[in-house]
Scaffold this motif. Structure first.
Motif, PDB file in Angstrom:
ATOM      1  N   VAL E  82     -10.301 -48.582   5.082  1.00  0.00           N
ATOM      2  CA  VAL E  82     -11.178 -48.922   3.956  1.00  0.00           C
ATOM      3  C   VAL E  82     -11.991 -50.178   4.274  1.00  0.00           C
ATOM      4  O   VAL E  82     -13.166 -50.288   3.896  1.00  0.00           O
ATOM      5  CB  VAL E  82     -10.357 -49.046   2.650  1.00  0.00           C
ATOM      6  N   TYR E  86     -16.063 -50.432   4.191  1.00  0.00           N
ATOM      7  CA  TYR E  86     -16.630 -51.405   3.251  1.00  0.00           C
ATOM      8  C   TYR E  86     -17.482 -52.441   3.978  1.00  0.00           C
ATOM      9  O   TYR E  86     -18.608 -52.751   3.573  1.00  0.00           O
ATOM     10  CB  TYR E  86     -15.501 -52.083   2.472  1.00  0.00           C
ATOM     11  N   PRO E 236     -20.964 -51.825  -5.997  1.00  0.00           N
ATOM     12  CA  PRO E 236     -20.164 -51.572  -7.195  1.00  0.00           C
ATOM     13  C   PRO E 236     -18.867 -52.371  -7.213  1.00  0.00           C
ATOM     14  O   PRO E 236     -18.133 -52.382  -6.223  1.00  0.00           O
ATOM     15  CB  PRO E 236     -19.884 -50.068  -7.111  1.00  0.00           C
ATOM     16  N   LEU E 237     -18.621 -53.010  -8.334  1.00  0.00           N
ATOM     17  CA  LEU E 237     -17.439 -53.862  -8.463  1.00  0.00           C
ATOM     18  C   LEU E 237     -16.163 -53.103  -8.110  1.00  0.00           C
ATOM     19  O   LEU E 237     -15.262 -53.656  -7.477  1.00  0.00           O
ATOM     20  CB  LEU E 237     -17.358 -54.388  -9.903  1.00  0.00           C
ATOM     21  N   VAL E 238     -16.105 -51.834  -8.506  1.00  0.00           N
ATOM     22  CA  VAL E 238     -14.889 -51.054  -8.250  1.00  0.00           C
ATOM     23  C   VAL E 238     -14.538 -51.068  -6.768  1.00  0.00           C
ATOM     24  O   VAL E 238     -13.375 -51.244  -6.403  1.00  0.00           O
ATOM     25  CB  VAL E 238     -15.090 -49.582  -8.683  1.00  0.00           C
ATOM     26  N   TYR E 239     -15.545 -50.880  -5.947  1.00  0.00           N
ATOM     27  CA  TYR E 239     -15.302 -50.797  -4.509  1.00  0.00           C
ATOM     28  C   TYR E 239     -14.751 -52.128  -3.994  1.00  0.00           C
ATOM     29  O   TYR E 239     -13.746 -52.165  -3.274  1.00  0.00           O
ATOM     30  CB  TYR E 239     -16.601 -50.448  -3.786  1.00  0.00           C
ATOM     31  N   THR E 240     -15.409 -53.222  -4.400  1.00  0.00           N
ATOM     32  CA  THR E 240     -14.944 -54.533  -3.969  1.00  0.00           C
ATOM     33  C   THR E 240     -13.516 -54.786  -4.437  1.00  0.00           C
ATOM     34  O   THR E 240     -12.680 -55.307  -3.688  1.00  0.00           O
ATOM     35  CB  THR E 240     -15.891 -55.612  -4.519  1.00  0.00           C
ATOM     36  N   GLN E 241     -13.227 -54.389  -5.680  1.00  0.00           N
ATOM     37  CA  GLN E 241     -11.863 -54.603  -6.180  1.00  0.00           C
ATOM     38  C   GLN E 241     -10.850 -53.776  -5.404  1.00  0.00           C
ATOM     39  O   GLN E 241      -9.759 -54.256  -5.082  1.00  0.00           O
ATOM     40  CB  GLN E 241     -11.808 -54.224  -7.657  1.00  0.00           C
ATOM     41  N   VAL E 242     -11.220 -52.540  -5.112  1.00  0.00           N
ATOM     42  CA  VAL E 242     -10.277 -51.685  -4.390  1.00  0.00           C
ATOM     43  C   VAL E 242      -9.934 -52.297  -3.033  1.00  0.00           C
ATOM     44  O   VAL E 242      -8.761 -52.385  -2.654  1.00  0.00           O
ATOM     45  CB  VAL E 242     -10.879 -50.266  -4.215  1.00  0.00           C
ATOM     46  N   THR E 244     -10.274 -55.479  -2.071  1.00  0.00           N
ATOM     47  CA  THR E 244      -9.553 -56.736  -2.229  1.00  0.00           C
ATOM     48  C   THR E 244      -8.096 -56.494  -2.600  1.00  0.00           C
ATOM     49  O   THR E 244      -7.175 -57.094  -2.036  1.00  0.00           O
ATOM     50  CB  THR E 244     -10.230 -57.595  -3.308  1.00  0.00           C
ATOM     51  N   LEU E 245      -7.888 -55.594  -3.556  1.00  0.00           N
ATOM     52  CA  LEU E 245      -6.524 -55.248  -3.950  1.00  0.00           C
ATOM     53  C   LEU E 245      -5.711 -54.780  -2.747  1.00  0.00           C
ATOM     54  O   LEU E 245      -4.563 -55.192  -2.566  1.00  0.00           O
ATOM     55  CB  LEU E 245      -6.550 -54.103  -4.963  1.00  0.00           C
ATOM     56  N   ALA E 246      -6.316 -53.923  -1.937  1.00  0.00           N
ATOM     57  CA  ALA E 246      -5.599 -53.379  -0.788  1.00  0.00           C
ATOM     58  C   ALA E 246      -5.162 -54.496   0.146  1.00  0.00           C
ATOM     59  O   ALA E 246      -3.994 -54.579   0.536  1.00  0.00           O
ATOM     60  CB  ALA E 246      -6.478 -52.368  -0.048  1.00  0.00           C
ATOM     61  N   TYR E 248      -4.922 -57.857  -0.391  1.00  0.00           N
ATOM     62  CA  TYR E 248      -3.990 -58.827  -0.964  1.00  0.00           C
ATOM     63  C   TYR E 248      -2.603 -58.221  -1.147  1.00  0.00           C
ATOM     64  O   TYR E 248      -1.592 -58.866  -0.860  1.00  0.00           O
ATOM     65  CB  TYR E 248      -4.527 -59.374  -2.278  1.00  0.00           C
ATOM     66  N   SER E 249      -2.544 -56.985  -1.649  1.00  0.00           N
ATOM     67  CA  SER E 249      -1.224 -56.416  -1.880  1.00  0.00           C
ATOM     68  C   SER E 249      -0.519 -56.139  -0.555  1.00  0.00           C
ATOM     69  O   SER E 249       0.699 -56.265  -0.468  1.00  0.00           O
ATOM     70  CB  SER E 249      -1.317 -55.151  -2.729  1.00  0.00           C
TER      71      SER E 249
END
Lengths: 342, 342, 342, 342, 342
Positions: E82, E86, E236-242, E244-246, E248-249
């Motif tokens: 991802v 990205y 799109p914010l969703v993509y950036t969040q996805v 980043t979440l990946a 960090y987690s």
């Protein structure tokens, strides 16, 4: 010759059409891969024979250890990834090269519309401009494609074929002597000067048409230059070598690594001896075929089945050019009302 | 017919809309994949039946070994990677082909603005130019799409449909006889000459308009040529074969490799016999569906659900062309002040 | 409304800014994913409850076998790969659609510079051309976006809003009756004829300006046509279905496959029962969020948080068009020397 | 010098041609990789020697544990993925930079066609314009390529080479003193003013030709600016560092991780001691070679084997420019009928 | 400031140059990652200390189970994939934004060539047009970049800097009050009207030059609009969040998952306790650095090391504009024969 199969895959019904393509020979993966496959099979069964018949038990154990070592580490070579990226670049260039091929049709259309007159001088100008365009194009092609080079090994052959006059050849050679650089574009300069003369003689009625024609001549010059660029600047050798090395070394290692070892030794996935390593050969077809995609497209001006038919192009362009600017120049239909006129 | 679902996925609320798309049949993966799936199921249960009922215990052990061997090596075929790259190329070409379809609207707009006169000769010129454009386009389409070919198998059918006059056909056939090459562009040359005549008769007031119109005619010619190029130069056969081979051989190997083996033999992940290998069929849907994406888009001018509606296009273009240059040519609204005028 | 966060991520200092974006709700992955997540959680704990409380020991063993089978085979579905390629295509189209949106500013600038005169007729011409452009654009938008459709359900609403006069509507309806095809471009033809009239009345001084303006009108027509193309030709349904099937079936299989099994059974990686499968939910967020990226962008003209604000656009374009060609038309500053003049 | 091998791979027959490319040295992966490989080999056998001869048994056990730890975790670094994406970007930029190189041929063609006159002043104008173009181009190249910088370290060297006159240098220096910014484009402004003068003296007959020439001069200016942009804005350092770190740390870890451990310890895949870790070196060639692709292409204006031959370009452009606008300006062939004339 | 390192990597000799780049601090991955790394290290050793010193034996066993569970499942998060997609999108946009930056040089060249006259009014017109262009550009930049906003917080600051006159400000404010929409393009409309006036006063000699200049002004308007689009429509914010979440987690899970467990427990790959998990930190550098590439490029107009130097650009554009159209306007060298004249 180009291998066209678009019409066979127009529809996707029943089992589809792709499986039918598997039974074609021309331009096929089988045709490209079989010599490599043959050599690979020889080596594989050679090693296999040594293992089965020539080695004593102790040597067999060593052979098995080497085999398992090769099997394990050969999987570390990520060829599918590097092949995917490399082939993408090659296919991208291949299609760009096709799109860089100039077509004289637009210019012929412009000239047919702009340069009037059915007298000899009008016809002569129209024909000469088109001849110069096609001449420059053909000279460019002799520089990059073996096929056209074979057909026109020297400028004299172009003169013989009627693409150039003896006088033009003399001038061309004169310029050629003065510079070591390629002068394929010279006929385009001549074409430009014929256009300028046609304007001066008022055969071209307005400056717009001159600009349109000159722009199009220049467009063709740019495309010829583009073709030479693709010829001059190859995909960096390093990249090609890296990919080739990866594929070849992978298959060299599978020759040892995928041998059927004695099932009695209980190595994992060696429960049974098939004698014919079907998946190995499938993988060979698959990866080697992928590499051959690159190999046959990296220079699309060769004589591969999938290469562009450049000699056909040269003939087609001359014929169509003369057709538009001369032969059909006056045979235009009359204006009559269509059947939907109300 | 093209399958449009854009409006159904306008918003992404609640559970979204993609899951709803799973229940469509037309243009769906189910419709494309079911014959292959049916055949695959037959083969799978055939092998399963042989294993369960026909083999004795010893043969079962051999069957199991073959199965485990297939299961292990089939995973070495990296089809998701090669499919990803291949489908990207196919989808890229598919959209480029759509964008290569010419639209006569611009030219109609130019002609409506530039060629004045409500008398018969003015109307005739405007209509004739547009007819020639659409004619050339339609001839091009008969060369690349089975649907339009079926509708207009010969030039005579074009005459019957009113797209060409008998006289034009005669001239067209005359030119056609002189060259073996495609002459789909001939009506465009005619259109150019009508424009030149309109300028000479001063129906077109300035050279700019001539240039604009000729440029646009040439643009349409370039796009027709582009469509023929996509038809002529397919994606290299080798690539298509490599991808097809990979997918088919993968599934052939899973027929053996994913059989439920006797749980008593304690093979890993064979603890339980489900009879129905659900993940196997999911994988089949997934990979075979991905391949079918390529298969239905590789030639977007066929009769698949997802292919472009070319016959509709032909009618639409004729209608709209005549509408702009003739029927609505004079019905322009008067200039009156809008309501925000202050 | 479009979700803009560019200014928040201008600098990358300290811990950066991306982690801050995780705490936004509007347009967030949480907002899009939570209904699915909720349903997924219900199903997961439903299965979990059955396993823990409803089954006897023997059934538990079977449950465990099914679970391990699901766990093993669900990993064979390579969704990250297919999602990567699919989302790339969707994002590509999304940005191309944004770039296909026409802006009337250029045309307004050309018209303000070319069509002179502060009298009523000059103002009227300038305003009318711009009104026609924006009218055609707005009609196009009603055909593709639910938001604008809701605002202008019929042509009458456009008349009420002052975008069209009653007379124009009558002519528009008259043309509309004659053809089943979309006639959104009709106001652009009208605009072209106003330009032609302005040239005839010598309000436009030279043919260059006419060409520039007509080219720009045609550019806007092409962009409106482009928007309709994106609406008409969706990403092939097969591809969307394949991706959706892959993601949904993957998560259905993880409902069984990621259950915490009784640690006493010593299944690998089941040493401990956390009750809450944190990685499972992370993976759900991750993959389902990735799919939602596609789902919310596949049609950027809906009412999602991330969709384009088309109604705002319509208003903005009308206001700015009138501002440039009318209101500020004469308020140009005098030429005075700047402070660096020496 | 550019490494061209296109002609060698024109056809794909027999075993193909890619394997032949493996035996080239110039521009090869071996030439680029060998110093790193040498260092790597030294380190590898250093560690190996320590393990084999210097350590006692207990230390050997610790060494083995470290080795297995390195072997396991080094595989977690997914360098093939990041290399694939990074090299794609580098190759994309490399080809764009090649396409940004301006060619003066078009301008020469325009000038030869438009500026008439065989008298000294006509020749002077044509030559001077071309000299200014090439001068601006050469100044740009001195700013970005070490090779051209070495050839023309100062403006004086350009004067010596005859690319600039002493008077021009004085003016150039005068402007240069007034601003800290790069003024490589100044000769292009001069060229523009010569064109304006030629129009005023009516040597250029129409405004169209002026526009065509000025547009082309501006095109060359834009391309020079583009070259400077690629020089100024590198691929973000972070990305290059991340990729480099990944590759180097991977290989540092394999120095320990791929040591042959004592077979007696029965570590998996350590059954046998080959002394020479062939797959390790293959992997090194493969990944390091891939990184070197990036390293040699990231700045294509250096002195690598694969870099563009800019000094050759400078000479070629001057020669060809003068050839077209001056030397061959009058030697155009007469119009005579071609042999297909009927 | 932009970090340029192109010149350092011109050649690829010896060990190459990429390793040298690892020792740079400015714009480096170290500078971007160290705060995150610091926090990560704290958390890691915090957990480690708890495990080693605070827990009793039973709790240690539970800790170990959690650790192994985290280790196993964290590998299921496919962040490299991802991140690859990205970052490709982010880098694509970053370079497109650079290319969207308009340069006034072309316009200055056109104006210098077309608008003649060394009297005050000629100079005034040339300078004023260029000032308006740069003014519009600067106003656009204040809307999207914090750096330029800081320099010119209000229109008054632009007046103080001499970019705008007081009178102009009054008119600008007047227009600004009438509409809520951005009116950054107003100076461009003014520039257009100055061009129209220059034509009327016959300072511009032909309509071609007017068209060329107006087209270029419009081009600059389009580019300013493009810059605002990139600012308005983020990825799109969703993509950036996805993504980043990946990332960090993943790292949160490795804090537990990569702890060194007691070697006595014989967990695989935990044979030895290094205290410092070197591969863990390498992986952190690698993945977090990759994310930081995106984070620092997602808005290239901030104050990161790698962001574009917009204030420098503003100054450069004003200086060079005035230089071309005014200061060097008359200092053109005389036409004299070059040294190769024969």
């Amino acid at each position: 010759m180009t291998v066209t199969y678009t019409h066979e895959v127009a529809d996707c019904r029943g089992f589809g059409n792709f499986w039918r393509l598997l039974f074609r020979w021309k331009g096929s993966v089988y045709k490209l891969v079989w010599p490599d496959l043959f050599m690979y099979t020889l080596l594989y069964y050679g090693c296999s024979a040594v293992y089965r018949y020539a080695l004593n038990e102790d040597d067999k154990r060593i052979f098995e250890k080497i085999s398992r070592y090769c099997a394990y580490y050969s999987d570390l070579i990520p060829i599918s990834f590097v092949l995917g990226f490399y082939v993408s670049i090659v296919i991208g260039r291949w299609w760009q090269q096709y799109q860089t091929l100039p077509w004289p049709d637009s210019l012929a259309l412009f000239i047919s519309t702009s340069i009037s007159g059915q007298d000899n001088r009008g016809r002569l100008m129209r024909r000469t401009i088109m001849r110069y365009i096609n001449l420059a194009y053909t000279i460019t092609l002799t520089m990059i494609t073996p096929r056209v080079k074979k057909r026109f090994p020297t400028i004299d052959h172009l003169v013989d074929a009627g693409f150039m006059t003896a006088n033009e050849k003399k001038i061309f050679d004169g310029i050629s002597e003065r510079t070591p650089h390629s002068i394929h574009f010279v006929p385009l300069v001549w074409a430009g000067s014929v256009v300028a003369r046609a304007r001066k003689e008022n055969r071209i009625k307005d400056d717009f048409a001159v600009k349109t024609i000159i722009d199009e001549i220049n467009n063709i010059r740019a495309k010829c230059g583009g073709l030479l660029s693709y010829d001059w600047i190859s995909i960096p050798l390093v990249y090609t070598q890296v990919v080739t090395l990866a594929v070849y070394s992978f298959f060299l290692s599978t020759i040892m690594g995928r041998q059927f070892l004695d099932p009695k030794q209980k190595y994992p996935y060696n429960d049974i001896d098939f004698y014919f390593p079907v998946f190995n050969f499938l993988q060979f077809f698959f990866y080697m075929g992928w590499l051959k995609v690159a190999e046959s497209l990296v220079n699309p001006f060769g004589e591969d089945d999938d290469d562009f038919e450049v000699n056909w192009l040269v003939d087609r362009n001359f014929t169509i050019s003369y057709l538009i600017v001369d032969e059909m120049h006056n045979e235009h239909p009359e204006l009559i009302q269509d059947i939907y006129w109300e």
